[in-house]
Design a protein around this motif. Sequence first.
Motif, PDB file in Angstrom:
ATOM      1  N   LEU A 115     -33.377 -31.357  15.976  1.00 50.58           N
ATOM      2  CA  LEU A 115     -33.080 -30.957  14.594  1.00 50.58           C
ATOM      3  C   LEU A 115     -33.033 -29.428  14.494  1.00 50.58           C
ATOM      4  O   LEU A 115     -33.869 -28.806  13.837  1.00 50.58           O
ATOM      5  CB  LEU A 115     -34.142 -31.528  13.651  1.00 50.58           C
ATOM      6  CG  LEU A 115     -34.292 -33.061  13.727  1.00 50.58           C
ATOM      7  CD1 LEU A 115     -35.503 -33.540  12.974  1.00 50.58           C
ATOM      8  CD2 LEU A 115     -33.039 -33.748  13.200  1.00 50.58           C
ATOM      9  N   GLY A 116     -32.099 -28.842  15.195  1.00 52.83           N
ATOM     10  CA  GLY A 116     -31.896 -27.389  15.075  1.00 52.83           C
ATOM     11  C   GLY A 116     -32.790 -26.584  15.997  1.00 52.83           C
ATOM     12  O   GLY A 116     -33.793 -27.073  16.524  1.00 52.83           O
ATOM     13  N   GLU A 159     -30.159 -19.147  15.250  1.00 54.02           N
ATOM     14  CA  GLU A 159     -30.674 -20.469  14.880  1.00 54.02           C
ATOM     15  C   GLU A 159     -29.572 -21.509  15.088  1.00 54.02           C
ATOM     16  O   GLU A 159     -28.904 -21.926  14.133  1.00 54.02           O
ATOM     17  CB  GLU A 159     -31.153 -20.469  13.422  1.00 54.02           C
ATOM     18  CG  GLU A 159     -32.302 -19.499  13.197  1.00 54.02           C
ATOM     19  CD  GLU A 159     -32.976 -19.671  11.855  1.00 54.02           C
ATOM     20  OE1 GLU A 159     -32.484 -20.451  11.029  1.00 54.02           O
ATOM     21  OE2 GLU A 159     -34.006 -18.993  11.639  1.00 54.02           O
ATOM     22  N   PRO A 160     -29.338 -21.924  16.362  1.00 53.26           N
ATOM     23  CA  PRO A 160     -28.226 -22.846  16.635  1.00 53.26           C
ATOM     24  C   PRO A 160     -28.412 -24.172  15.902  1.00 53.26           C
ATOM     25  O   PRO A 160     -29.532 -24.671  15.799  1.00 53.26           O
ATOM     26  CB  PRO A 160     -28.275 -23.039  18.155  1.00 53.26           C
ATOM     27  CG  PRO A 160     -29.636 -22.623  18.559  1.00 53.26           C
ATOM     28  CD  PRO A 160     -30.103 -21.614  17.572  1.00 53.26           C
ATOM     29  N   ASP A 161     -27.304 -24.713  15.399  1.00 49.29           N
ATOM     30  CA  ASP A 161     -27.364 -25.874  14.510  1.00 49.29           C
ATOM     31  C   ASP A 161     -27.260 -27.178  15.300  1.00 49.29           C
ATOM     32  O   ASP A 161     -26.308 -27.932  15.152  1.00 49.29           O
ATOM     33  CB  ASP A 161     -26.224 -25.748  13.481  1.00 49.29           C
ATOM     34  CG  ASP A 161     -26.299 -26.857  12.450  1.00 49.29           C
ATOM     35  OD1 ASP A 161     -27.418 -27.333  12.192  1.00 49.29           O
ATOM     36  OD2 ASP A 161     -25.247 -27.249  11.918  1.00 49.29           O
ATOM     37  N   PHE A 162     -28.244 -27.447  16.173  1.00 48.44           N
ATOM     38  CA  PHE A 162     -28.259 -28.728  16.896  1.00 48.44           C
ATOM     39  C   PHE A 162     -28.637 -29.825  15.907  1.00 48.44           C
ATOM     40  O   PHE A 162     -29.670 -29.724  15.246  1.00 48.44           O
ATOM     41  CB  PHE A 162     -29.327 -28.707  17.996  1.00 48.44           C
ATOM     42  CG  PHE A 162     -28.981 -27.871  19.187  1.00 48.44           C
ATOM     43  CD1 PHE A 162     -28.023 -28.294  20.092  1.00 48.44           C
ATOM     44  CD2 PHE A 162     -29.621 -26.668  19.411  1.00 48.44           C
ATOM     45  CE1 PHE A 162     -27.702 -27.521  21.199  1.00 48.44           C
ATOM     46  CE2 PHE A 162     -29.304 -25.893  20.511  1.00 48.44           C
ATOM     47  CZ  PHE A 162     -28.345 -26.316  21.407  1.00 48.44           C
ATOM     48  N   ALA A 231     -42.313 -28.745  18.293  1.00 48.19           N
ATOM     49  CA  ALA A 231     -41.488 -27.537  18.467  1.00 48.19           C
ATOM     50  C   ALA A 231     -41.602 -27.160  19.938  1.00 48.19           C
ATOM     51  O   ALA A 231     -42.697 -26.906  20.439  1.00 48.19           O
ATOM     52  CB  ALA A 231     -42.002 -26.412  17.581  1.00 48.19           C
ATOM     53  N   VAL A 232     -40.489 -27.195  20.635  1.00 45.32           N
ATOM     54  CA  VAL A 232     -40.481 -26.965  22.084  1.00 45.32           C
ATOM     55  C   VAL A 232     -40.015 -25.542  22.360  1.00 45.32           C
ATOM     56  O   VAL A 232     -38.911 -25.169  21.967  1.00 45.32           O
ATOM     57  CB  VAL A 232     -39.520 -27.984  22.754  1.00 45.32           C
ATOM     58  CG1 VAL A 232     -39.215 -27.572  24.161  1.00 45.32           C
ATOM     59  CG2 VAL A 232     -40.119 -29.371  22.719  1.00 45.32           C
ATOM     60  N   ASN A 249     -36.527 -27.772  17.614  1.00 46.35           N
ATOM     61  CA  ASN A 249     -37.317 -28.725  16.821  1.00 46.35           C
ATOM     62  C   ASN A 249     -36.917 -30.134  17.226  1.00 46.35           C
ATOM     63  O   ASN A 249     -35.749 -30.494  17.123  1.00 46.35           O
ATOM     64  CB  ASN A 249     -37.055 -28.519  15.325  1.00 46.35           C
ATOM     65  CG  ASN A 249     -37.534 -27.157  14.876  1.00 46.35           C
ATOM     66  OD1 ASN A 249     -38.581 -26.698  15.315  1.00 46.35           O
ATOM     67  ND2 ASN A 249     -36.764 -26.499  14.036  1.00 46.35           N
ATOM     68  N   ILE A 250     -37.890 -30.894  17.683  1.00 43.50           N
ATOM     69  CA  ILE A 250     -37.586 -32.238  18.197  1.00 43.50           C
ATOM     70  C   ILE A 250     -38.445 -33.264  17.479  1.00 43.50           C
ATOM     71  O   ILE A 250     -39.638 -33.043  17.240  1.00 43.50           O
ATOM     72  CB  ILE A 250     -37.826 -32.273  19.721  1.00 43.50           C
ATOM     73  CG1 ILE A 250     -36.719 -31.468  20.396  1.00 43.50           C
ATOM     74  CG2 ILE A 250     -37.836 -33.698  20.245  1.00 43.50           C
ATOM     75  CD1 ILE A 250     -36.875 -31.291  21.854  1.00 43.50           C
ATOM     76  N   ARG A 251     -37.831 -34.378  17.120  1.00 42.91           N
ATOM     77  CA  ARG A 251     -38.558 -35.471  16.465  1.00 42.91           C
ATOM     78  C   ARG A 251     -38.468 -36.694  17.376  1.00 42.91           C
ATOM     79  O   ARG A 251     -37.387 -37.077  17.804  1.00 42.91           O
ATOM     80  CB  ARG A 251     -37.904 -35.765  15.105  1.00 42.91           C
ATOM     81  CG  ARG A 251     -38.617 -36.820  14.268  1.00 42.91           C
ATOM     82  CD  ARG A 251     -37.939 -36.893  12.891  1.00 42.91           C
ATOM     83  NE  ARG A 251     -38.659 -37.769  11.978  1.00 42.91           N
ATOM     84  CZ  ARG A 251     -38.397 -39.066  11.834  1.00 42.91           C
ATOM     85  NH1 ARG A 251     -37.445 -39.625  12.555  1.00 42.91           N
ATOM     86  NH2 ARG A 251     -39.071 -39.794  10.960  1.00 42.91           N
TER      87      ARG A 251
END
Length: 617
Positions: A115-116, A159-162, A231-232, A249-251
Amino acid sequence: MSLPPEQASGLKRLIQQRLVQMDVHGKIREVLAETVREELAPEYQQLSTEDLIKALRQRGIIDDVMKDLKFVTDANEKERTSPPKPSTHFVDREPPALKKTNIDPTRRYLYLQVLGGKAFLEHLQEPEPLPGQICSTFTLCLHFRNQRFRSKPVPCACEPDFQDGFLLEIHKDSLGDGSKMVDATAMLSVCDPVHMVLIKTDTSGETTLVASYFLEWRSVLAAENGVTSVAVELLGVGTESKVSVGVLNIRLEMYPQLNKTLSPEVTTTQFALERQKTAEKERLFLVYAKQWWREYLQIRPTHNVRLVKIFAQDENGANRPVCSYIRPLRAGRLLDTPRQAARFVSVLGYERAPVIGGGAGKQEQWCTLLAFLCRNKGDCEDHANLLCSLLLGFGLEAFVCVGTKAKGVPHAWVMTCGTDGTTTFWESLTGHRYIHRPINPDAPPLVEQPKPLYPYRTIGCIFNHQKFFGNCQPSDAVEICVFDLQDESKWKPMSGEAIKSVCPPGSTASVPPFPPLCASTVDAAVASNEIELQLRILVSEHRKDLGLSTVWDDHLSYLLSPALAAYELERTTSISAGNEEFQDAVRRAVPDGHTFKGFPIHFVYRNARRAFATCLR
C-alpha cells in the motif's frame, strides 16, 4: 447510476435482510458501548457519527460487511466500481480487468498488499511526470514457495504509489494434499520468507537492482483477526547495503481466517530458536573452513595466492558459503537441452557490480537468483551459478570453476565431467563449449601437445551444491590441470557433511529458495517485426544523409529468414542445417550480373539503435 424506485426498495430490503443475518446491529451496539467506555470521559458523553464509523472500521466490521455483500456486475458495464483483483500468476503486461480471483476455499492463502511507499529520498527532487511522458519506474518482484509475482510498474518518486495485492498459497509439500488447510501451528514451521526484489527501470529500459528484502510473514499468525500491517525498511545493495532506500507499507492477511491465532510469545520464541540454530550451524562451518584452509596452506605456502573462494557476499552484503548459491534447477518445458540452457544464460545481460570511486579492485557481489533474473543481467559469477544449477538439473555432473582469464582478471565458468572422463568447459557469458585436453609438462619436446582454445589461465577451486575442491596441483595453470577429482593429491576436498549443514536441504533459514523460471512475456514475432521496421528506418535515414536512395525487396527479405533461423539453431545446438536450400533460393532470386553479400551479426539485446551502430562499425 440511478435505479427505479421499486428496484431501489428491493435492494434496500435485501441488504437489510443480510445485515440482520450477520447480526451487524448487535456488533454495532457492542462497539458503541466499548467506544463510549474507552474513549470518552464520563462527564462528556457525546459521540459523533465519524467517531462511531472510525471505531467500526478499526475493528474490521465495515470490511466484513462489504466482503459479505457481493455485487456481481456485468463485465461490459461502463462503470467499474472496484479495482481489478490481482491475477494469481506471474504476468508482465497489464492483465485484463479481472472481476474475481478464484480462491480455492479448501486451501490456505496469505494475501499480501503493498500500500504505497515513502522516504525514497533519492527521488525527492524528481518532478511529477506529465501525462504520456516516459519516466523511470519501480517494479516489485516477489517469490514465495515456487510462486512468482510482479507488481505493475509505478513512476519513481519519493512516495511511489504502489497499490498491488498478491495471493500467496501456503501449502506444506512434505505433508501432501492433506496440508491444504494447515493450521497456525503447522504454518509456523513453514520458514520460507517472502523474497521481495525492487527493480528500477530507467527511460532507456536499463534495469538497476535497488533493494532485496526477505519478509518474515509469520507474524500474521499471532495477529488479531489474522490481519497485520508492517512498514518494511528496504536497504540498498552492494556497497550501500547499510543505507536505507525507502519504506514500503505492507498489509498481510490470512484467507480463510484462522480459527485460532498463536500468542506473540510463541512466534518470537520460534524465530529466536531458528536464528540460534542457523547461527550455530554457520559458526561450526566457519570453524571447519578455517581448519580446512590451514591444512590447504600447509601443502604449499604459495597456495595463499590461488583463487580459492569458500565464502561470497550476496547483494545484501551477507557472507554465504559459495556452495549455497547453487542447487539443481529444472526448467520444466521452458528449456529442452543443456545446450539450450547455455544459450539462455548467455543472452542474459553481463554487467559487473557497480563500484563507487576508482581503484583497480573488483567490487564483488554474487546475486541471489531472483535478483539476477528480475534485473535480467549480472556478473560472470551469477551466470556461472545459474548455468551450473541448470546443468545439474539436466543430470550432468557440473561444477563452477573460479580462476583467472588473460592478464590475471578473476573469472568464473562452468565445467562438466563426463562418465568417460572427458572434461568440458562451458563459458556462461557466450554459451561456447571447450573440450579440455591437459598438456603433459613431462612429455619429450618433440611430442605434439594439444593447443587449448579456451581463454582460461589459472584455476583455484571448483564447487557445486554438494562438493568443494581446492586445486593443490604444483601449478594452477588450467592447460596442465588434471581433473581427477578422486585423487586427493591433486584436489583437496571439503567434507560433504559440512557443506550439507549450511546448504539446502540441510539448512533452510539463511539461504533463500530458488524461484522457478517463467516463460517470456515477449511475443517474439511482434518484437522482431518492430525491430525490423526500426532498423529499416535507421538504414533509410543513414543512406539519405549520404545522398543515396533505398529500395526494400520484401521477397529477398523473406528468403533470408531460413538463414537467420539456421544461425540461431547453430548458436543453440552447434549444428548447422538447411544451408543448401537457402543457397539455391538466393541464386534464383539474384538477377544475372549481380552479387549477393550478407554477413550475420549476433546481438543479445533488443535495442535497434544500438544494433545499427554496431553494424556501422
